[in-house]
Motif scaffolding. Structure first.
Motif, PDB file in Angstrom:
ATOM      1  N   GLU A  10       0.821  -1.198   0.000  1.00 45.49           N
ATOM      2  CA  GLU A  10       0.000   0.000   0.000  1.00 45.49           C
ATOM      3  C   GLU A  10       0.860   1.255   0.000  1.00 45.49           C
ATOM      4  O   GLU A  10       0.514   2.259  -0.596  1.00 45.49           O
ATOM      5  CB  GLU A  10      -0.922  -0.030   1.221  1.00 45.49           C
ATOM      6  N   VAL A  13       1.880   2.063  -3.422  1.00 43.83           N
ATOM      7  CA  VAL A  13       0.836   2.660  -4.242  1.00 43.83           C
ATOM      8  C   VAL A  13       0.651   4.120  -3.917  1.00 43.83           C
ATOM      9  O   VAL A  13       0.417   4.952  -4.779  1.00 43.83           O
ATOM     10  CB  VAL A  13      -0.483   1.878  -4.013  1.00 43.83           C
ATOM     11  N   SER A  14       0.747   4.475  -2.618  1.00 46.21           N
ATOM     12  CA  SER A  14       0.401   5.823  -2.219  1.00 46.21           C
ATOM     13  C   SER A  14       1.547   6.816  -2.315  1.00 46.21           C
ATOM     14  O   SER A  14       1.372   7.978  -2.004  1.00 46.21           O
ATOM     15  CB  SER A  14      -0.092   5.791  -0.769  1.00 46.21           C
ATOM     16  N   TYR A 394     -11.796   5.665 -10.827  1.00 49.01           N
ATOM     17  CA  TYR A 394     -10.352   5.474 -10.995  1.00 49.01           C
ATOM     18  C   TYR A 394      -9.974   5.446 -12.481  1.00 49.01           C
ATOM     19  O   TYR A 394      -9.009   6.090 -12.905  1.00 49.01           O
ATOM     20  CB  TYR A 394      -9.905   4.176 -10.329  1.00 49.01           C
ATOM     21  N   LEU A 407      -1.268   6.740  -9.886  1.00 50.90           N
ATOM     22  CA  LEU A 407      -1.013   7.254  -8.541  1.00 50.90           C
ATOM     23  C   LEU A 407      -1.875   8.465  -8.231  1.00 50.90           C
ATOM     24  O   LEU A 407      -2.393   8.613  -7.118  1.00 50.90           O
ATOM     25  CB  LEU A 407       0.462   7.602  -8.397  1.00 50.90           C
ATOM     26  N   LEU A 410      -5.496   7.355  -7.471  1.00 49.81           N
ATOM     27  CA  LEU A 410      -5.636   6.735  -6.149  1.00 49.81           C
ATOM     28  C   LEU A 410      -5.605   7.774  -5.036  1.00 49.81           C
ATOM     29  O   LEU A 410      -6.337   7.672  -4.045  1.00 49.81           O
ATOM     30  CB  LEU A 410      -4.534   5.697  -5.945  1.00 49.81           C
ATOM     31  N   ARG A 414      -8.631   8.450  -2.353  1.00 54.58           N
ATOM     32  CA  ARG A 414      -8.429   8.415  -0.906  1.00 54.58           C
ATOM     33  C   ARG A 414      -8.899   9.708  -0.244  1.00 54.58           C
ATOM     34  O   ARG A 414      -9.402   9.692   0.880  1.00 54.58           O
ATOM     35  CB  ARG A 414      -6.949   8.165  -0.594  1.00 54.58           C
ATOM     36  N   GLU A 427      -8.709   0.751  -0.848  1.00 55.23           N
ATOM     37  CA  GLU A 427      -7.473   0.047  -0.499  1.00 55.23           C
ATOM     38  C   GLU A 427      -7.385  -1.305  -1.207  1.00 55.23           C
ATOM     39  O   GLU A 427      -6.293  -1.743  -1.576  1.00 55.23           O
ATOM     40  CB  GLU A 427      -7.392  -0.142   1.020  1.00 55.23           C
ATOM     41  N   ALA A 430      -6.149  -0.511  -4.519  1.00 59.59           N
ATOM     42  CA  ALA A 430      -4.716  -0.222  -4.480  1.00 59.59           C
ATOM     43  C   ALA A 430      -3.890  -1.509  -4.435  1.00 59.59           C
ATOM     44  O   ALA A 430      -2.853  -1.607  -5.098  1.00 59.59           O
ATOM     45  CB  ALA A 430      -4.403   0.648  -3.260  1.00 59.59           C
ATOM     46  N   ARG A 431      -4.356  -2.497  -3.682  1.00 60.74           N
ATOM     47  CA  ARG A 431      -3.613  -3.755  -3.617  1.00 60.74           C
ATOM     48  C   ARG A 431      -3.624  -4.484  -4.954  1.00 60.74           C
ATOM     49  O   ARG A 431      -2.612  -5.044  -5.382  1.00 60.74           O
ATOM     50  CB  ARG A 431      -4.201  -4.642  -2.520  1.00 60.74           C
ATOM     51  N   SER A 434      -1.263  -2.638  -7.231  1.00 57.10           N
ATOM     52  CA  SER A 434       0.141  -2.803  -6.874  1.00 57.10           C
ATOM     53  C   SER A 434       0.684  -4.132  -7.383  1.00 57.10           C
ATOM     54  O   SER A 434       1.845  -4.227  -7.778  1.00 57.10           O
ATOM     55  CB  SER A 434       0.313  -2.715  -5.359  1.00 57.10           C
ATOM     56  N   LEU A 438       0.475  -1.097 -11.172  1.00 55.69           N
ATOM     57  CA  LEU A 438      -0.073   0.264 -11.140  1.00 55.69           C
ATOM     58  C   LEU A 438      -0.528   0.749 -12.511  1.00 55.69           C
ATOM     59  O   LEU A 438      -0.307   1.872 -12.903  1.00 55.69           O
ATOM     60  CB  LEU A 438       0.954   1.262 -10.584  1.00 55.69           C
TER      61      LEU A 438
END
Length: 444
Positions: A10, A13-14, A394, A407, A410, A414, A427, A430-431, A434, A438
């Protein structure tokens, strides 16, 4: 290399580093040419058992060749009759039932059989390989997982049954006790096969193990129960009536297989109809090409990550394919079909129009509910609608942002988790991203 749901994924990703963006190439679940360790171990164990059984059987010869050839022919015919590309978990039910019956065979027309565990495995492997030849010639070879599961499942059933029979325990207990034992062995074998299927799928796809096992166990209530029951009945019938019982008890399963093939064809046609309806917005110029398919593919992956069952995933995929169909009712198209940036009232109006269109097409009402509620605050939505809304936003944000889109999108999602997007869904997305590098998943 396996990447689990770890906080490090995570954080990757962030991150907002400007030069560590998504790679340009399409995402892959795992590096090319690399098999997960658990999946490789399952295949290696099946291969070792198969080679050991074939070697010992070739060295010592077949016991009761007529019986072995009859069951081998039945298994080979079952593999020949298998259908490739089907969504059902058991595409060769007759072959599976014949293999299970041979593993549970103790007598033939009242005469004791002498074949052991290794001969059972050898006959099943040889017959399955022979039955696979036409499929290989047509470029439709069965997967290694299919053959590995067949070998390990048959080995489990034979190891549980043959030693007890060889020691004479079943003869001491009588017919009723033998029938009860067969039922217990069928239950254990079904559980073992379901665990194997879930383990291989988890190792190959890295989806959560619990939902995969739940789906496999649910599937046993369909064709799986028919396969197990037919295998047990075949073994008991051959013990009394001899090998003539095999063609008699194979006929009902063949008819069941034909019914499943027709059902699978209907499902394929149904899905093609929904996909064609979803393309109407692309043909009319309301949405970019491939948008609905990309959202559907990524929504299904996120649903897997969140533990949705197979029926829920199907509803999710169909709703994601048709989530933009309400735009056909608009006089002025939304620029690039991006509805995530519209006012909430306009989003809800388009969603309600889409739900009305979906209901008129005759598809399931549950799909229409997801489409028409995708613009509601996430606390009022079903989980499928939350996933569709998050993934659609997204895809639109990432496409608009260019190379840094993954990125950036995301981060925007969030920041909007207070009302619009559920944090758990974001989340999970995001997983999934990842693990895929991405990038947007390739549709198809």
């Amino acid at each position: 290399m396996h990447r689990s749901n770890h906080p490090r994924a995570e954080r990757t990703v962030s991150t907002t580093a400007p030069r560590r963006e998504a790679p340009a190439r399409p995402p892959r679940p795992a590096p090319a040419g690399r098999t997960p360790a658990l999946l490789a171990a399952v295949r290696a164990l099946a291969l070792l058992l198969a080679l050991l059984a074939l070697g010992v059987t070739l060295w010592e010869g077949l016991d009761q060749r007529g019986t072995a050839l009859a069951f081998g022919l039945l298994i080979a015919v079952g593999e020949l009759a298998r259908w490739s590309g089907a969504e059902e978990r058991e595409s060769a039910p007759l072959g599976a039932a014949g293999a299970l019956a041979y593993a549970l065979l103790g007598e033939n027309a009242g005469h004791r059989t002498d074949h052991g565990v290794l001969q059972v495995v050898a006959v099943v492997v040889a017959a399955a390989l022979i039955g696979c030849v036409p499929h290989v010639a047509r470029g439709q070879a069965p997967t290694l997982d299919h053959l590995s599961r067949r070998v390990l499942t048959v080995t489990f059933a034979a190891v549980c049954f043959q030693p007890l029979y060889d020691q004479g325990r079943l003869l001491e207990w009588g017919g009723s006790a033998q029938a009860l034992l067969l039922v217990a062995l069928l239950v254990l074998t079904t559980l073992w096969d379901a665990v194997l299927a879930a383990v291989t799928a988890h190792a190959r796809t890295r989806w959560p193990f619990g939902p995969l096992l739940r789906d496999e166990l649910r599937a046993t209530l369909g064709i799986g129960s028919a396969v197990c029951a037919t295998g047990a009945v075949m073994a008991l019938a051959v013990a009394v009536a001899g090998l003539w019982a095999l063609p008699v008890f194979s006929l009902p399963l063949l008819l069941t297989q034909l019914s499943f093939r027709r059902y699978a064809a209907v499902r394929v046609t149904y899905r093609q109809t929904i996909a064609s309806l979803a393309r109407a917005t692309e043909i009319a110029g309301y949405t970019p090409a491939g948008h609905a398919r990309r959202v559907a593919a990524l929504s299904r992956a996120v649903g897997r990550e969140l533990g949705l069952s197979e029926p829920g995933l199907t509803v999710l995929e169909y709703a994601a394919l048709m989530h933009d169909i309400g735009q056909l009712s608009l006089v002025d198209p939304v620029p690039a079909g991006a509805t995530a940036g519209l006012p909430a009232a306009e989003q809800r109006r388009i969603a309600l129009l889409g739900g009305a269109v979906v209901r008129q097409t005759g598809v399931e009402a549950e799909i229409a509910v997801v489409v028409e509620r995708q613009a509601d605050p996430y606390r009022e939505q079903p989980v499928t609608a939350r996933i569709v809304r998050t993934v659609n936003a997204y895809e639109e944000m990432a496409r608009a942002a260019g190379p840094t889109g993954a990125l950036t999108a995301l981060e925007k999602l969030r920041l909007a988790t207070a009302r619009d997007y559920q944090p758990e869904v974001v989340e999970a997305l995001a997983r999934v991203l990842s693990r895929a590098g991405l990038t947007l998943p390739r549709a198809g």
